[in-house]
Enzyme design. Structure first.
Site, PDB file in Angstrom:
ATOM      1  N   HIS A 271      -5.652  11.015   7.268  1.00 37.24           N
ATOM      2  CA  HIS A 271      -6.383   9.970   7.977  1.00 37.24           C
ATOM      3  C   HIS A 271      -7.217  10.517   9.130  1.00 37.24           C
ATOM      4  O   HIS A 271      -7.908  11.506   9.000  1.00 37.24           O
ATOM      5  CB  HIS A 271      -5.421   8.881   8.451  1.00 37.24           C
ATOM      6  CG  HIS A 271      -4.665   8.226   7.337  1.00 37.24           C
ATOM      7  ND1 HIS A 271      -5.183   8.062   6.073  1.00 37.24           N
ATOM      8  CD2 HIS A 271      -3.416   7.688   7.287  1.00 37.24           C
ATOM      9  CE1 HIS A 271      -4.302   7.435   5.306  1.00 37.24           C
ATOM     10  NE2 HIS A 271      -3.218   7.216   6.001  1.00 37.24           N
TER      11      HIS A 271
ATOM     12  N   ALA B 140      -0.732  13.742  -0.170  1.00 42.68           N
ATOM     13  CA  ALA B 140      -0.912  14.945   0.648  1.00 42.68           C
ATOM     14  C   ALA B 140       0.133  15.999   0.288  1.00 42.68           C
ATOM     15  O   ALA B 140      -0.190  17.185   0.133  1.00 42.68           O
ATOM     16  CB  ALA B 140      -0.820  14.581   2.128  1.00 42.68           C
TER      17      ALA B 140
ATOM     18  N   LYS C  73       0.878  -1.172   0.000  1.00 44.86           N
ATOM     19  CA  LYS C  73       0.000   0.000   0.000  1.00 44.86           C
ATOM     20  C   LYS C  73       0.917   1.224   0.000  1.00 44.86           C
ATOM     21  O   LYS C  73       1.746   1.390   0.893  1.00 44.86           O
ATOM     22  CB  LYS C  73      -0.882  -0.001   1.253  1.00 44.86           C
ATOM     23  CG  LYS C  73      -1.644   1.299   1.506  1.00 44.86           C
ATOM     24  CD  LYS C  73      -2.776   1.483   0.524  1.00 44.86           C
ATOM     25  CE  LYS C  73      -3.614   2.716   0.882  1.00 44.86           C
ATOM     26  NZ  LYS C  73      -4.379   2.538   2.141  1.00 44.86           N
TER      27      LYS C  73
ATOM     28  N   SER D  14       1.315   5.614  -1.518  1.00 37.54           N
ATOM     29  CA  SER D  14       0.624   6.809  -1.977  1.00 37.54           C
ATOM     30  C   SER D  14       0.518   6.781  -3.501  1.00 37.54           C
ATOM     31  O   SER D  14       1.444   6.331  -4.191  1.00 37.54           O
ATOM     32  CB  SER D  14       1.394   8.067  -1.570  1.00 37.54           C
ATOM     33  OG  SER D  14       1.478   8.193  -0.179  1.00 37.54           O
TER      34      SER D  14
END
EC number: 4.1.99.29
Length: 285
Positions: free
Chosen positions: A156, A113, A54, A56
């Site tokens: 998150h 982000a 997992k 970005s």
């Protein structure tokens, strides 16, 4: 044994619960490495990365030579983007222009982000920000509160808890992205090595998501063991926000969102140019 790396965030542990606990017929037993997103983003750029990770979406340009984007298991959505926070005290920035020359903490320089922040700041912070400090995402709000940095970019569950640290939101970068593009926010992606059976892996992963949806209470003890002192209510809110229809299948809208983010970022010189057609790996699920 298949090597899988993902974070301890509730959406990741929810998604992988059934696979980790050998509840998916035919899925090989996983050897799990729990790692912060900044670490997994780096792992897939090297020669000896995990089989599945997992990461970005922002890290895809470095991963695509060896890894394929899977169409399920990721984190995309609306109303779930990163927030830029500052302390509620004298001397802290209280508007975008006040970030000029300031120290800003981010969770990873290869995170969605951070890309959103850089694209936004180019338009809204005259002269640009100052030093960028990379911190684990759970350490960013304390650093802002304690004055170690002037502002922090959080992801998150921080959107549910930042008030408890005495922080103010300067901008919701997810809202900015959605208003600017009309697209969902491509946050986290699941990738697998290209020489593996990608169709089988995608099927196991989707089955794991569907199992957790059918039995939502069953994964909670596992999720809470890894939730870093998060309350059950915040963990559930986190899952509700980040595990959605895009998690089951990214869909046409999700692919367009990823291509828009990486295309803009490459044009701004923030990521390497990538073959965006490679995002649509042929996986039949």
């Amino acid at each position: 044994m298949m090597k899988i790396a993902f974070s301890t965030c509730p959406n990741d542990t929810f998604v992988f619960y059934a696979w980790v606990h050998r509840l998916i017929p035919g899925a090989p037993p996983p050897a799990v490495a729990y790692a912060d997103i900044d670490i997994t983003n780096s792992l897939v750029a090297g020669e000896n990365g995990p089989d599945i990770a997992k990461i970005s979406f922002a890290a895809l340009p470095w991963a695509l030579p060896r890894y394929a984007l899977l169409p399920c298991g990721g984190a995309l959505g609306r109303g779930c983007g990163p927030l830029l926070l500052a302390a509620n005290k004298a001397g802290s920035p209280d508007h975008p222009a006040g970030l000029a020359g300031r120290r800003v903490a981010v969770p990873s320089e290869r995170s969605t982000a951070y890309l959103l922040f850089r694209l936004w700041a180019a338009r809204h912070v005259p002269g640009g920000v100052g030093e960028i400090v990379v911190l684990p995402f759970h350490a960013i709000m304390p650093a802002v509160r304690d004055g170690l940095v002037d502002a922090g970019l959080v992801i998150h569950e921080a959107r549910f808890t930042y008030h408890t640290y005495g922080l103010n939101m300067l901008v919701d970068l997810g809202n900015w992205w959605e208003a600017d593009t009309g697209l969902p926010i491509p946050l986290g992606a699941i990738v697998a090595k290209r020489d593996l059976d990608l169709t089988a892996i995608a099927g196991w992963l989707r089955a794991s998501v569907q199992y957790a949806w059918r039995h939502p209470a069953e994964p909670m003890p596992y999720i809470m063991r890894h939730a870093q002192e998060m309350s059950p209510e915040v963990a559930q809110a986190h899952i509700n926000l980040y595990v959605n229809r895009f998690t089951e299948h990214i869909g046409e809208e999700g692919y367009r969102a990823a291509a828009a983010l990486l295309g803009r970022a490459a044009q701004a010189g923030l990521v390497p140019e990538a073959d965006l057609s490679a995002l649509r790996q042929a996986v039949n699920i």
